[in-house]
Design a protein around this motif. Sequence first.
Motif, PDB file in Angstrom:
ATOM      1  N   GLU A 296      -0.689  -9.566   1.924  1.00 61.80           N
ATOM      2  CA  GLU A 296      -1.282  -8.676   1.825  1.00 61.80           C
ATOM      3  C   GLU A 296      -0.421  -7.673   2.639  1.00 61.80           C
ATOM      4  O   GLU A 296      -0.478  -6.059   2.491  1.00 61.80           O
ATOM      5  CB  GLU A 296      -2.444  -8.357   2.113  1.00 61.80           C
ATOM      6  CG  GLU A 296      -3.122  -8.155   3.866  1.00 61.80           C
ATOM      7  CD  GLU A 296      -2.444  -9.246   4.715  1.00 61.80           C
ATOM      8  OE1 GLU A 296      -1.771  -9.299   6.432  1.00 61.80           O
ATOM      9  OE2 GLU A 296      -2.146 -10.281   4.242  1.00 61.80           O
ATOM     10  N   ASP A 297       0.749  -7.846   3.824  1.00 57.37           N
ATOM     11  CA  ASP A 297       1.022  -7.135   4.350  1.00 57.37           C
ATOM     12  C   ASP A 297       2.543  -6.605   4.035  1.00 57.37           C
ATOM     13  O   ASP A 297       2.959  -7.407   3.768  1.00 57.37           O
ATOM     14  CB  ASP A 297       1.612  -8.078   5.958  1.00 57.37           C
ATOM     15  CG  ASP A 297       2.098  -7.211   6.636  1.00 57.37           C
ATOM     16  OD1 ASP A 297       2.400  -5.947   6.308  1.00 57.37           O
ATOM     17  OD2 ASP A 297       2.607  -7.436   7.713  1.00 57.37           O
ATOM     18  N   PRO A 298       2.849  -5.211   3.782  1.00 58.51           N
ATOM     19  CA  PRO A 298       3.664  -5.175   3.331  1.00 58.51           C
ATOM     20  C   PRO A 298       5.222  -4.625   4.086  1.00 58.51           C
ATOM     21  O   PRO A 298       6.588  -4.303   3.622  1.00 58.51           O
ATOM     22  CB  PRO A 298       4.029  -3.286   3.229  1.00 58.51           C
ATOM     23  CG  PRO A 298       2.014  -2.998   3.020  1.00 58.51           C
ATOM     24  CD  PRO A 298       1.599  -4.337   3.995  1.00 58.51           C
TER      25      PRO A 298
ATOM     26  N   GLY B  27       5.320  -7.209   0.439  1.00 55.72           N
ATOM     27  CA  GLY B  27       3.801  -8.109   0.598  1.00 55.72           C
ATOM     28  C   GLY B  27       3.970  -7.537  -1.027  1.00 55.72           C
ATOM     29  O   GLY B  27       4.485  -7.934  -1.856  1.00 55.72           O
ATOM     30  N   ASP B  28       2.780  -8.398  -1.194  1.00 61.29           N
ATOM     31  CA  ASP B  28       2.737  -9.575  -2.521  1.00 61.29           C
ATOM     32  C   ASP B  28       2.079  -8.041  -3.842  1.00 61.29           C
ATOM     33  O   ASP B  28       0.600  -7.681  -2.569  1.00 61.29           O
ATOM     34  CB  ASP B  28       1.968 -10.510  -2.420  1.00 61.29           C
ATOM     35  CG  ASP B  28       3.101 -11.420  -1.950  1.00 61.29           C
ATOM     36  OD1 ASP B  28       4.390 -11.114  -2.227  1.00 61.29           O
ATOM     37  OD2 ASP B  28       2.662 -12.811  -0.929  1.00 61.29           O
TER      38      ASP B  28
ATOM     39  N   CYS C 102       5.971  -9.746  -6.191  1.00 60.98           N
ATOM     40  CA  CYS C 102       6.965  -9.367  -4.961  1.00 60.98           C
ATOM     41  C   CYS C 102       7.019  -8.001  -5.187  1.00 60.98           C
ATOM     42  O   CYS C 102       7.740  -7.306  -6.152  1.00 60.98           O
ATOM     43  CB  CYS C 102       7.548 -10.259  -4.349  1.00 60.98           C
ATOM     44  SG  CYS C 102       7.411 -11.211  -4.443  1.00 60.98           S
ATOM     45  N   THR C 103       7.365  -7.406  -3.708  1.00 59.23           N
ATOM     46  CA  THR C 103       7.929  -5.602  -3.466  1.00 59.23           C
ATOM     47  C   THR C 103       9.217  -5.875  -3.798  1.00 59.23           C
ATOM     48  O   THR C 103       9.633  -5.023  -4.222  1.00 59.23           O
ATOM     49  CB  THR C 103       7.110  -4.887  -2.885  1.00 59.23           C
ATOM     50  OG1 THR C 103       5.726  -5.159  -2.107  1.00 59.23           O
ATOM     51  CG2 THR C 103       7.831  -3.890  -2.581  1.00 59.23           C
TER      52      THR C 103
ATOM     53  N   PHE D 187      -2.420 -10.347  -3.511  1.00 58.56           N
ATOM     54  CA  PHE D 187      -2.420 -11.661  -2.991  1.00 58.56           C
ATOM     55  C   PHE D 187      -3.933 -11.919  -2.239  1.00 58.56           C
ATOM     56  O   PHE D 187      -4.237 -12.269  -3.343  1.00 58.56           O
ATOM     57  CB  PHE D 187      -2.554 -10.409  -1.202  1.00 58.56           C
ATOM     58  CG  PHE D 187      -3.449  -9.080  -1.247  1.00 58.56           C
ATOM     59  CD1 PHE D 187      -4.518  -9.836  -0.246  1.00 58.56           C
ATOM     60  CD2 PHE D 187      -3.678  -8.345  -1.715  1.00 58.56           C
ATOM     61  CE1 PHE D 187      -5.630  -8.725  -0.339  1.00 58.56           C
ATOM     62  CE2 PHE D 187      -4.226  -7.592  -2.249  1.00 58.56           C
ATOM     63  CZ  PHE D 187      -5.591  -7.918  -1.724  1.00 58.56           C
TER      64      PHE D 187
ATOM     65  N   ASP E 275       6.190  -8.019   5.304  1.00 62.97           N
ATOM     66  CA  ASP E 275       5.999  -8.692   5.853  1.00 62.97           C
ATOM     67  C   ASP E 275       7.880  -8.995   4.559  1.00 62.97           C
ATOM     68  O   ASP E 275       8.456  -8.841   4.257  1.00 62.97           O
ATOM     69  CB  ASP E 275       5.207 -10.135   5.141  1.00 62.97           C
ATOM     70  CG  ASP E 275       5.153  -9.604   3.040  1.00 62.97           C
ATOM     71  OD1 ASP E 275       6.090  -9.375   2.493  1.00 62.97           O
ATOM     72  OD2 ASP E 275       4.537 -10.737   2.493  1.00 62.97           O
TER      73      ASP E 275
ATOM     74  N   ARG F  68      -6.729  -3.862  -0.694  1.00 67.02           N
ATOM     75  CA  ARG F  68      -6.767  -4.716   1.229  1.00 67.02           C
ATOM     76  C   ARG F  68      -7.382  -4.326   1.713  1.00 67.02           C
ATOM     77  O   ARG F  68      -8.467  -5.116   2.497  1.00 67.02           O
ATOM     78  CB  ARG F  68      -4.559  -3.939   1.432  1.00 67.02           C
ATOM     79  CG  ARG F  68      -4.056  -4.181   0.728  1.00 67.02           C
ATOM     80  CD  ARG F  68      -2.805  -3.373   0.768  1.00 67.02           C
ATOM     81  NE  ARG F  68      -1.098  -4.307   0.771  1.00 67.02           N
ATOM     82  CZ  ARG F  68      -0.320  -3.331  -0.242  1.00 67.02           C
ATOM     83  NH1 ARG F  68      -0.345  -2.405   0.285  1.00 67.02           N
ATOM     84  NH2 ARG F  68       0.493  -3.953  -0.430  1.00 67.02           N
TER      85      ARG F  68
END
Length: 245
Positions: A183-185, A191-192, A71-72, A195, A187, A160
């Motif tokens: 994939e969505d930063p 973002g993961d 995870c970010t 993904f 979220d 992505r």
Amino acid sequence: MGFFTDTSVCIGCKACEVACKEWNDVPDDGFVFRATSYDNTGALGASTWRHVAFIENGDGWLMSSDVCKHCTDAACLDVCPTGALFRTEFDTVVVQSDVCNGCGYCVPACPYGVIDRREGDGRAWKCTMCYDRLRGGLEPACAKACPTDSIQFGPLDELRERAAARVAGLHAAGRTEARLYGEDPADGVGGDGAFFLLMAEPETYGLPPDPVVTTRDLPAMWRWAAAAALSMVGVTVLATAGRRR
């Protein structure tokens, strides 16, 4: 750097599981047939860093190779008291086994239930995205071993773009159930780093539909705790002053 796992082309061969165990010297996790599926490893854990799920779905099968999401906004990093967990130069998250004290704080902090402590060892273990291989200019063992390119490794921005094109192609072919996950930063976990392209709802694969970093509210909680503590100090001071009068 990260993983894009396209579950639509996963054939369930488990080459990724074997390659992960061989390269990282991950011990045997039992391989017990649970009589619930053809899946013999069950779930991710301290001794299963790649897990291929076999999901019977109506008339067909869904197969997916799961892994740590890197995870970010990684809650495991936030709660680790020893610095055993760190973010690498590749923006991945790694556990240093020689620094881990086995406290286990990271286990409930993970919104995906990925990280775990190894029985008989006590320390936390999970996917490192083959950090040693990355430093040597090699791709992770699981991606190298995947015969269908279900597991793809590379710069996240490129992955992505590739994933979006793949989903568009599936939709054009009538597979409108295809969707991206993680994939969505923007979220709940920023973002993961790993993904997925899924062919059903996330819950079908045992994934949370809307994961949120579990330490998101910690700053506010500490502020509330500090305010409560100051209030108690103030009440105590006033009470003491009143008794002296």
